[in-house]
Each structure stands twice: as C-alpha cells, then as structure tokens.
Design a protein around this motif. Structure first.
Motif, PDB file in Angstrom:
ATOM      1  N   GLY A  35       0.800  -1.210   0.000  1.00  0.00           N
ATOM      2  CA  GLY A  35       0.000   0.000   0.000  1.00  0.00           C
ATOM      3  C   GLY A  35       0.830   1.256   0.000  1.00  0.00           C
ATOM      4  N   TRP A  36       0.138   2.368   0.166  1.00  0.00           N
ATOM      5  CA  TRP A  36       0.764   3.684   0.206  1.00  0.00           C
ATOM      6  C   TRP A  36       0.273   4.456   1.423  1.00  0.00           C
ATOM      7  CZ3 TRP A  36       4.525   5.145  -3.169  1.00  0.00           C
ATOM      8  CH2 TRP A  36       4.684   4.378  -4.324  1.00  0.00           C
ATOM      9  N   PHE A  37       1.202   5.158   2.049  1.00  0.00           N
ATOM     10  CA  PHE A  37       0.917   6.077   3.133  1.00  0.00           C
ATOM     11  C   PHE A  37       1.495   7.431   2.742  1.00  0.00           C
ATOM     12  CE2 PHE A  37      -0.431   3.395   6.799  1.00  0.00           C
ATOM     13  CZ  PHE A  37      -0.293   2.153   6.207  1.00  0.00           C
ATOM     14  N   ARG A  38       1.109   8.456   3.484  1.00  0.00           N
ATOM     15  CA  ARG A  38       1.708   9.760   3.262  1.00  0.00           C
ATOM     16  C   ARG A  38       1.833  10.513   4.567  1.00  0.00           C
ATOM     17  NH1 ARG A  38      -3.045  13.162   0.051  1.00  0.00           N
ATOM     18  NH2 ARG A  38      -4.281  13.732   1.907  1.00  0.00           N
ATOM     19  N   GLN A  39       2.770  11.441   4.605  1.00  0.00           N
ATOM     20  CA  GLN A  39       2.970  12.270   5.782  1.00  0.00           C
ATOM     21  C   GLN A  39       3.238  13.699   5.347  1.00  0.00           C
ATOM     22  OE1 GLN A  39       5.996  10.953   8.544  1.00  0.00           O
ATOM     23  NE2 GLN A  39       5.068  12.111  10.207  1.00  0.00           N
ATOM     24  N   ALA A  40       2.334  14.579   5.718  1.00  0.00           N
ATOM     25  CA  ALA A  40       2.492  16.004   5.439  1.00  0.00           C
ATOM     26  C   ALA A  40       3.265  16.654   6.590  1.00  0.00           C
ATOM     27  CB  ALA A  40       1.124  16.652   5.275  1.00  0.00           C
ATOM     28  N   PRO A  41       3.885  17.788   6.344  1.00  0.00           N
ATOM     29  CA  PRO A  41       4.648  18.476   7.400  1.00  0.00           C
ATOM     30  C   PRO A  41       3.787  18.750   8.631  1.00  0.00           C
ATOM     31  CG  PRO A  41       5.115  19.460   5.278  1.00  0.00           C
ATOM     32  CD  PRO A  41       3.994  18.490   5.051  1.00  0.00           C
ATOM     33  N   GLY A  42       4.291  18.361   9.785  1.00  0.00           N
ATOM     34  CA  GLY A  42       3.587  18.610  11.031  1.00  0.00           C
ATOM     35  C   GLY A  42       2.406  17.699  11.301  1.00  0.00           C
ATOM     36  N   LYS A  43       2.226  16.679  10.450  1.00  0.00           N
ATOM     37  CA  LYS A  43       1.092  15.769  10.627  1.00  0.00           C
ATOM     38  C   LYS A  43       1.566  14.334  10.795  1.00  0.00           C
ATOM     39  CE  LYS A  43      -2.351  18.517   8.142  1.00  0.00           C
ATOM     40  NZ  LYS A  43      -3.414  18.485   7.093  1.00  0.00           N
ATOM     41  N   GLU A  44       0.654  13.493  11.276  1.00  0.00           N
ATOM     42  CA  GLU A  44       0.946  12.076  11.422  1.00  0.00           C
ATOM     43  C   GLU A  44       0.920  11.409  10.042  1.00  0.00           C
ATOM     44  OE1 GLU A  44       1.330  12.022  15.539  1.00  0.00           O
ATOM     45  OE2 GLU A  44       1.221  10.171  14.373  1.00  0.00           O
ATOM     46  N   ARG A  45       1.646  10.316   9.942  1.00  0.00           N
ATOM     47  CA  ARG A  45       1.567   9.537   8.705  1.00  0.00           C
ATOM     48  C   ARG A  45       0.177   8.920   8.610  1.00  0.00           C
ATOM     49  NH1 ARG A  45       6.413   5.562   7.741  1.00  0.00           N
ATOM     50  NH2 ARG A  45       5.551   4.570   9.609  1.00  0.00           N
ATOM     51  N   GLU A  46      -0.412   8.943   7.401  1.00  0.00           N
ATOM     52  CA  GLU A  46      -1.775   8.448   7.227  1.00  0.00           C
ATOM     53  C   GLU A  46      -1.852   7.476   6.055  1.00  0.00           C
ATOM     54  OE1 GLU A  46      -4.460  11.682   6.457  1.00  0.00           O
ATOM     55  OE2 GLU A  46      -3.298  12.438   4.760  1.00  0.00           O
ATOM     56  N   PHE A  47      -2.798   6.578   6.164  1.00  0.00           N
ATOM     57  CA  PHE A  47      -3.044   5.571   5.131  1.00  0.00           C
ATOM     58  C   PHE A  47      -3.641   6.226   3.895  1.00  0.00           C
ATOM     59  CE2 PHE A  47      -4.266   1.597   3.304  1.00  0.00           C
ATOM     60  CZ  PHE A  47      -5.535   1.778   2.805  1.00  0.00           C
ATOM     61  N   GLU A  84      -4.458  18.124  -5.382  1.00  0.00           N
ATOM     62  CA  GLU A  84      -4.778  19.342  -4.651  1.00  0.00           C
ATOM     63  C   GLU A  84      -3.576  19.727  -3.781  1.00  0.00           C
ATOM     64  OE1 GLU A  84      -8.069  17.969  -2.368  1.00  0.00           O
ATOM     65  OE2 GLU A  84      -9.433  17.832  -4.090  1.00  0.00           O
ATOM     66  N   PRO A  85      -3.429  21.010  -3.449  1.00  0.00           N
ATOM     67  CA  PRO A  85      -2.306  21.397  -2.576  1.00  0.00           C
ATOM     68  C   PRO A  85      -2.275  20.596  -1.271  1.00  0.00           C
ATOM     69  CG  PRO A  85      -3.303  23.343  -3.543  1.00  0.00           C
ATOM     70  CD  PRO A  85      -4.182  22.183  -3.938  1.00  0.00           C
ATOM     71  N   GLU A  86      -3.447  20.177  -0.786  1.00  0.00           N
ATOM     72  CA  GLU A  86      -3.514  19.391   0.445  1.00  0.00           C
ATOM     73  C   GLU A  86      -2.911  17.994   0.285  1.00  0.00           C
ATOM     74  OE1 GLU A  86      -6.095  22.718   0.418  1.00  0.00           O
ATOM     75  OE2 GLU A  86      -6.092  21.002  -0.955  1.00  0.00           O
ATOM     76  N   ASP A  87      -2.649  17.591  -0.923  1.00  0.00           N
ATOM     77  CA  ASP A  87      -2.002  16.294  -1.170  1.00  0.00           C
ATOM     78  C   ASP A  87      -0.487  16.369  -1.016  1.00  0.00           C
ATOM     79  OD1 ASP A  87      -4.375  15.865  -3.793  1.00  0.00           O
ATOM     80  OD2 ASP A  87      -4.410  14.869  -1.832  1.00  0.00           O
ATOM     81  N   THR A  88       0.047  17.547  -0.815  1.00  0.00           N
ATOM     82  CA  THR A  88       1.483  17.706  -0.629  1.00  0.00           C
ATOM     83  C   THR A  88       1.943  16.932   0.600  1.00  0.00           C
ATOM     84  OG1 THR A  88       1.552  19.874  -1.697  1.00  0.00           O
ATOM     85  CG2 THR A  88       3.314  19.363  -0.130  1.00  0.00           C
ATOM     86  N   ALA A  89       2.898  16.037   0.394  1.00  0.00           N
ATOM     87  CA  ALA A  89       3.368  15.156   1.473  1.00  0.00           C
ATOM     88  C   ALA A  89       4.509  14.296   0.951  1.00  0.00           C
ATOM     89  CB  ALA A  89       2.244  14.254   1.974  1.00  0.00           C
ATOM     90  N   VAL A  90       5.158  13.605   1.874  1.00  0.00           N
ATOM     91  CA  VAL A  90       6.054  12.521   1.494  1.00  0.00           C
ATOM     92  C   VAL A  90       5.215  11.248   1.424  1.00  0.00           C
ATOM     93  CG1 VAL A  90       8.087  11.176   2.108  1.00  0.00           C
ATOM     94  CG2 VAL A  90       8.031  13.638   2.579  1.00  0.00           C
ATOM     95  N   TYR A  91       5.297  10.568   0.308  1.00  0.00           N
ATOM     96  CA  TYR A  91       4.519   9.358   0.103  1.00  0.00           C
ATOM     97  C   TYR A  91       5.423   8.135   0.284  1.00  0.00           C
ATOM     98  CZ  TYR A  91       0.498  11.983  -1.486  1.00  0.00           C
ATOM     99  OH  TYR A  91      -0.604  12.817  -1.533  1.00  0.00           O
ATOM    100  N   TYR A  92       4.926   7.196   1.072  1.00  0.00           N
ATOM    101  CA  TYR A  92       5.692   6.005   1.414  1.00  0.00           C
ATOM    102  C   TYR A  92       4.995   4.756   0.892  1.00  0.00           C
ATOM    103  CZ  TYR A  92       7.992   9.044   4.828  1.00  0.00           C
ATOM    104  OH  TYR A  92       8.689  10.061   5.442  1.00  0.00           O
ATOM    105  N   CYS A  93       5.764   3.898   0.279  1.00  0.00           N
ATOM    106  CA  CYS A  93       5.309   2.568  -0.073  1.00  0.00           C
ATOM    107  C   CYS A  93       5.433   1.686   1.168  1.00  0.00           C
ATOM    108  CB  CYS A  93       6.195   2.028  -1.201  1.00  0.00           C
ATOM    109  SG  CYS A  93       5.820   0.368  -1.744  1.00  0.00           S
ATOM    110  N   ALA A  94       4.533   0.735   1.331  1.00  0.00           N
ATOM    111  CA  ALA A  94       4.546  -0.119   2.515  1.00  0.00           C
ATOM    112  C   ALA A  94       4.099  -1.532   2.158  1.00  0.00           C
ATOM    113  CB  ALA A  94       3.645   0.464   3.592  1.00  0.00           C
ATOM    114  N   ALA A  95       4.506  -2.472   2.985  1.00  0.00           N
ATOM    115  CA  ALA A  95       4.111  -3.867   2.785  1.00  0.00           C
ATOM    116  C   ALA A  95       3.901  -4.540   4.140  1.00  0.00           C
ATOM    117  CB  ALA A  95       5.168  -4.616   1.972  1.00  0.00           C
ATOM    118  N   ARG A  96       3.052  -5.543   4.156  1.00  0.00           N
ATOM    119  CA  ARG A  96       2.816  -6.305   5.377  1.00  0.00           C
ATOM    120  C   ARG A  96       2.607  -7.759   5.021  1.00  0.00           C
ATOM    121  NH1 ARG A  96      -2.708  -7.383   6.068  1.00  0.00           N
ATOM    122  NH2 ARG A  96      -4.139  -6.095   4.803  1.00  0.00           N
ATOM    123  N   ARG A  97       2.724  -8.580   6.012  1.00  0.00           N
ATOM    124  CA  ARG A  97       2.462 -10.004   5.797  1.00  0.00           C
ATOM    125  C   ARG A  97       0.961 -10.233   5.732  1.00  0.00           C
ATOM    126  NH1 ARG A  97       7.469 -12.412   7.592  1.00  0.00           N
ATOM    127  NH2 ARG A  97       8.593 -10.921   8.914  1.00  0.00           N
TER     128      ARG A  97
END
Length: 116
Positions: A35-47, A84-97
C-alpha cells in the motif's frame, strides 16, 4: 529482509497528475498486501491505499487516486489525478504479511508537492 524503493514524486500544479512507483526487493512474496501512506509536514503519517485481497482507499482519495500492482514484477503503483495542494506530502510505499494488520516495511519516501 524486505526493501521498498519508491520513485515518481515531484512538483505538479493543482489539478495535475503524478504516478508513483514502488519496487519490492528481498524476501517478499506476491501475496503480501502492499500500500501507500503519506505524511504532510507537522502531521501524522496516514493511510492512502492498499492492494491486497481487496483494494481499499482512504476517504480523502475521493476517486482521484488508483492503486495497481504487477505481482510478477513485485511492483505497486499509485496513480494520482486531480491533485490538490492538500495532497502535498512525502509518500511512502509499505508492505505487510498476510493476516497481519500491521505494516512491517516502509520505503524511504518520495516527495510530492502540489502548487496552487
């Protein structure tokens, strides 16, 4: 050991599109949810989205994003449209079992910046 490597981030104007890619390396199997997560400045990482037995999205995606996979190549993608400007963030790829509710592996992240 599992390694996830993202690419495809960048700067785009509002209303534009980007496609993120993630390559999964190491001891990972094609049935692992990714999956993908993202984290914007000053915010928690979100799914953002997941591709597993089924495909799920965060509510804020609103039909703008689409996740896809090439299981044979151990790749996952995130097509992002109508950004949208609100989509600005670092996007992380993720994996789980499978059968684990916790994402165990994350990539280093790729920056997405949407200008207004």
């Amino acid at each position: 050991q599992v390694q996830l490597v993202e690419s495809g981030g960048g700067l785009v104007q509002a209303g534009g599109s980007l496609r993120l890619s993630c390559a999964a390396l190491g001891r990972i199997f094609s049935d692992y949810p990714m999956g993908w997560f993202r984290q914007a400045p000053g915010k928690e990482r979100e799914f953002v989205a997941e591709s597993g037995v089924s495909t799920t999205y965060a509510d804020f995606v609103k039909g703008r994003f689409s996740i896809s996979r090439d299981r044979a190549k151990y790749m996952v993608y995130l097509q992002m449209n109508n950004l949208e400007p609100e989509d600005t963030a670092v996007y992380y790829c993720a994996a789980r079992r499978p059968y684990s509710g916790v994402y165990e592996w994350f990539g280093q992240g790729t920056q997405v910046t949407v200008s207004s």
